[in-house]
Design an enzyme around this catalytic site. Sequence first.
Site, PDB file in Angstrom:
ATOM      1  N   HIS A 123      60.834 -10.678  98.685  1.00  5.97           N
ATOM      2  CA  HIS A 123      60.643  -9.229  98.538  1.00  5.97           C
ATOM      3  C   HIS A 123      61.157  -8.571  99.816  1.00  5.97           C
ATOM      4  O   HIS A 123      61.089  -9.158 100.901  1.00  5.97           O
ATOM      5  CB  HIS A 123      59.151  -8.966  98.347  1.00  5.97           C
ATOM      6  CG  HIS A 123      58.770  -7.547  98.110  1.00  5.97           C
ATOM      7  ND1 HIS A 123      58.714  -6.600  99.118  1.00  5.97           N
ATOM      8  CD2 HIS A 123      58.402  -6.896  96.984  1.00  5.97           C
ATOM      9  CE1 HIS A 123      58.319  -5.450  98.614  1.00  5.97           C
ATOM     10  NE2 HIS A 123      58.137  -5.599  97.319  1.00  5.97           N
ATOM     11  N   ASP A 200      53.832 -14.979 102.495  1.00 12.21           N
ATOM     12  CA  ASP A 200      53.669 -13.696 101.817  1.00 12.21           C
ATOM     13  C   ASP A 200      52.827 -13.971 100.570  1.00 12.21           C
ATOM     14  O   ASP A 200      53.313 -14.572  99.612  1.00 12.21           O
ATOM     15  CB  ASP A 200      55.059 -13.129 101.454  1.00 12.21           C
ATOM     16  CG  ASP A 200      54.965 -11.913 100.551  1.00 12.21           C
ATOM     17  OD1 ASP A 200      56.036 -11.304 100.298  1.00 12.21           O
ATOM     18  OD2 ASP A 200      53.862 -11.574 100.093  1.00 12.21           O
ATOM     19  N   GLN A 203      51.805 -11.891  95.804  1.00 12.22           N
ATOM     20  CA  GLN A 203      51.809 -12.234  94.380  1.00 12.22           C
ATOM     21  C   GLN A 203      50.970 -13.467  94.080  1.00 12.22           C
ATOM     22  O   GLN A 203      50.785 -13.829  92.910  1.00 12.22           O
ATOM     23  CB  GLN A 203      53.270 -12.451  93.901  1.00 12.22           C
ATOM     24  CG  GLN A 203      53.445 -12.556  92.387  1.00 12.22           C
ATOM     25  CD  GLN A 203      52.939 -11.334  91.631  1.00 12.22           C
ATOM     26  OE1 GLN A 203      53.066 -10.207  92.101  1.00 12.22           O
ATOM     27  NE2 GLN A 203      52.341 -11.542  90.468  1.00 12.22           N
ATOM     28  N   LYS A 226      47.079  -5.084  94.437  1.00 14.40           N
ATOM     29  CA  LYS A 226      47.599  -6.067  93.462  1.00 14.40           C
ATOM     30  C   LYS A 226      46.505  -7.012  92.975  1.00 14.40           C
ATOM     31  O   LYS A 226      46.770  -7.884  92.148  1.00 14.40           O
ATOM     32  CB  LYS A 226      48.757  -6.849  94.088  1.00 14.40           C
ATOM     33  CG  LYS A 226      50.057  -6.055  94.131  1.00 14.40           C
ATOM     34  CD  LYS A 226      51.165  -6.787  94.876  1.00 14.40           C
ATOM     35  CE  LYS A 226      51.622  -8.016  94.225  1.00 14.40           C
ATOM     36  NZ  LYS A 226      52.939  -7.873  93.538  1.00 14.40           N
ATOM     37  N   CYS A 366      62.320  -4.640  94.499  1.00 14.01           N
ATOM     38  CA  CYS A 366      62.405  -4.785  95.968  1.00 14.01           C
ATOM     39  C   CYS A 366      62.924  -6.179  96.335  1.00 14.01           C
ATOM     40  O   CYS A 366      62.412  -6.821  97.259  1.00 14.01           O
ATOM     41  CB  CYS A 366      61.060  -4.528  96.630  1.00 14.01           C
ATOM     42  SG  CYS A 366      60.475  -2.856  96.427  1.00 14.01           S
TER      43      CYS A 366
HETATM   44  C1  LIG Z   1      55.959 -10.800  96.855  1.00  9.60           C
HETATM   45  C2  LIG Z   1      55.656  -9.417  97.412  1.00  9.60           C
HETATM   46  N1  LIG Z   1      55.731  -9.208  98.749  1.00  9.60           N
HETATM   47  C3  LIG Z   1      55.465  -7.991  99.289  1.00  9.60           C
HETATM   48  C4  LIG Z   1      55.107  -6.931  98.493  1.00  9.60           C
HETATM   49  C5  LIG Z   1      54.822  -5.580  99.146  1.00  9.60           C
HETATM   50  O1  LIG Z   1      53.472  -5.236  98.892  1.00  9.60           O
HETATM   51  P1  LIG Z   1      52.981  -3.732  99.225  1.00  9.60           P
HETATM   52  O2  LIG Z   1      53.939  -2.832  98.516  1.00  9.60           O
HETATM   53  O3  LIG Z   1      51.594  -3.666  98.677  1.00  9.60           O
HETATM   54  O4  LIG Z   1      53.046  -3.606 100.723  1.00  9.60           O
HETATM   55  C6  LIG Z   1      55.018  -7.085  97.097  1.00  9.60           C
HETATM   56  C7  LIG Z   1      54.626  -5.914  96.236  1.00  9.60           C
HETATM   57  N2  LIG Z   1      54.951  -6.044  94.849  1.00  9.60           N
HETATM   58  C8  LIG Z   1      55.827  -5.026  94.393  1.00  9.60           C
HETATM   59  C9  LIG Z   1      55.197  -3.651  94.306  1.00  9.60           C
HETATM   60  O5  LIG Z   1      55.829  -3.053  93.116  1.00  9.60           O
HETATM   61  N3  LIG Z   1      56.421  -4.086  92.348  1.00  9.60           N
HETATM   62  C10 LIG Z   1      56.389  -5.283  93.024  1.00  9.60           C
HETATM   63  O6  LIG Z   1      56.740  -6.362  92.594  1.00  9.60           O
HETATM   64  C11 LIG Z   1      55.297  -8.349  96.540  1.00  9.60           C
HETATM   65  O7  LIG Z   1      55.228  -8.567  95.202  1.00  9.60           O
END
Ligand SMILES: Cc1ncc(COP(=O)(O)O)c(CN[C@@H]2CONC2=O)c1O
Length: 412
Positions: A123, A200, A203, A226, A366
């Site tokens: 991400h 990280d 998820q 989440k 992302c």
């Molecule tokens: C694997 C992973 N890392 C980091 C983040 C960043 O988290 P925050 O936005 O809470 O700081 C997300 C957020 N998941 C995103 C948020 O929207 N869709 C997604 O898959 C994620 O899925």
Amino acid sequence: MVKSLNQIRNDFPILDQKVNDEDLVYLDNAATTQKPRAVVEALAHYYYTDNANVHRGVHTLAERATADFEAAREKVRAFINARSTTEVLFTRGTTTSLNWIAASYGEKVIGAGDEIVISYMEHHSNLVPWQQLALRKKATLKYIKMTADGHLDMTDAAEQITDKTKIVAIAQVSNVLGVVNPIKALAKLAHEHGAIMVADGAQSLPNMPVDVQELDCDFLAFSGHKMLGPTGIGVLYGKEAILNEMPPIEFGGEMIDFVDLFQSSWKELPWKFEAGTPDISGAIGLGAAIDYLSAIGMANVQAHEQELVNYVLPKLLAIDDLTVYGPHDPAQHTGVIAFNLNGLHPHDLATGLDMEGVAVRAGHHCAQPLMKYLKVPATARASFYLYNTKADADRLVDAIVATKEFFKHGTV
Ligand SMILES: Cc1ncc(COP(=O)(O)O)c(CN[C@@H]2CONC2=O)c1O
């Protein structure tokens, strides 16, 4: 007594609504999850009964608010099996947590020629902080490849991680491919080369048991929103010995011990890293979310999602012209499933599904480097959670088929 699925769904009134005259099917949980009554009620109770600033007040409400806030920290500690609450820092979320590691540990440790190793599936929040740190420090950013079916290539990992590597940062679960990465093995590999392991957990924390001592990761980052919690609250777990050597990132109230005209001293962990008035209600809400998840049991949450994946993945794979990314073996896939309908832009597919009452995500999630690696501009993505049912899975499959027919023939 674990709640029945119907009892769980009754805890989420938001699910009981129609979208485009169809019963809502919410399958965008990787973006954010819905909140049970218990979390919303915990927030309301705090503001109706205990609201006060924490740590410094001597009056009753301040003491109650402080006790609630620090009790939430203890709930997080127990949830991830950290050794002490000194290892649990409240942040705004995963993104802030990962940036803190780069801004403090990274700035202190990384020098020219050092290596930072991540993967193509990361991400942006676990990619851009390391990319910018490497640029600032003239360090080398390296990427671990994936195998053909979307797993992390551990043979390549062993080649990429060398004695020049100082930081290895990998998602425990991909928010696109739905694969679980071997954090424990990666941590062992990193430590053998004198590097630290950053996991990280955005998820993974919502969907499975996570034990930081068993993983032996040096840092773990995750977000409350989440995992049934409010937005704006997250956690950075770090081994105490490492956190003690890290300089604070933000300065001001709460995090100081003594402030003189020209120098100051810092509070001990965890408060050294928590400058200013914290997100008190957010932490309390996260604590209520952890209570809710713990009452069900994370192994049960994981098993429920696996049952849904075992049910829906073969049905998706049976749809002509549908491409599913990540492992096609349900046993290798968690509850987040990215897919495309050949010839249809994912935004059109997601809009078609929304017309059927089914909420999924469409875009690059992302993870633009991963999209490039997959040779696609974007994907649609369904992500299941503890309140989803096999009927929801059937609605997803039916909506994809209906959308496919609509765009092919202009009728549903
Ligand atoms: C694997 C992973 N890392 C980091 C983040 C960043 O988290 P925050 O936005 O809470 O700081 C997300 C957020 N998941 C995103 C948020 O929207 N869709 C997604 O898959 C994620 O899925």
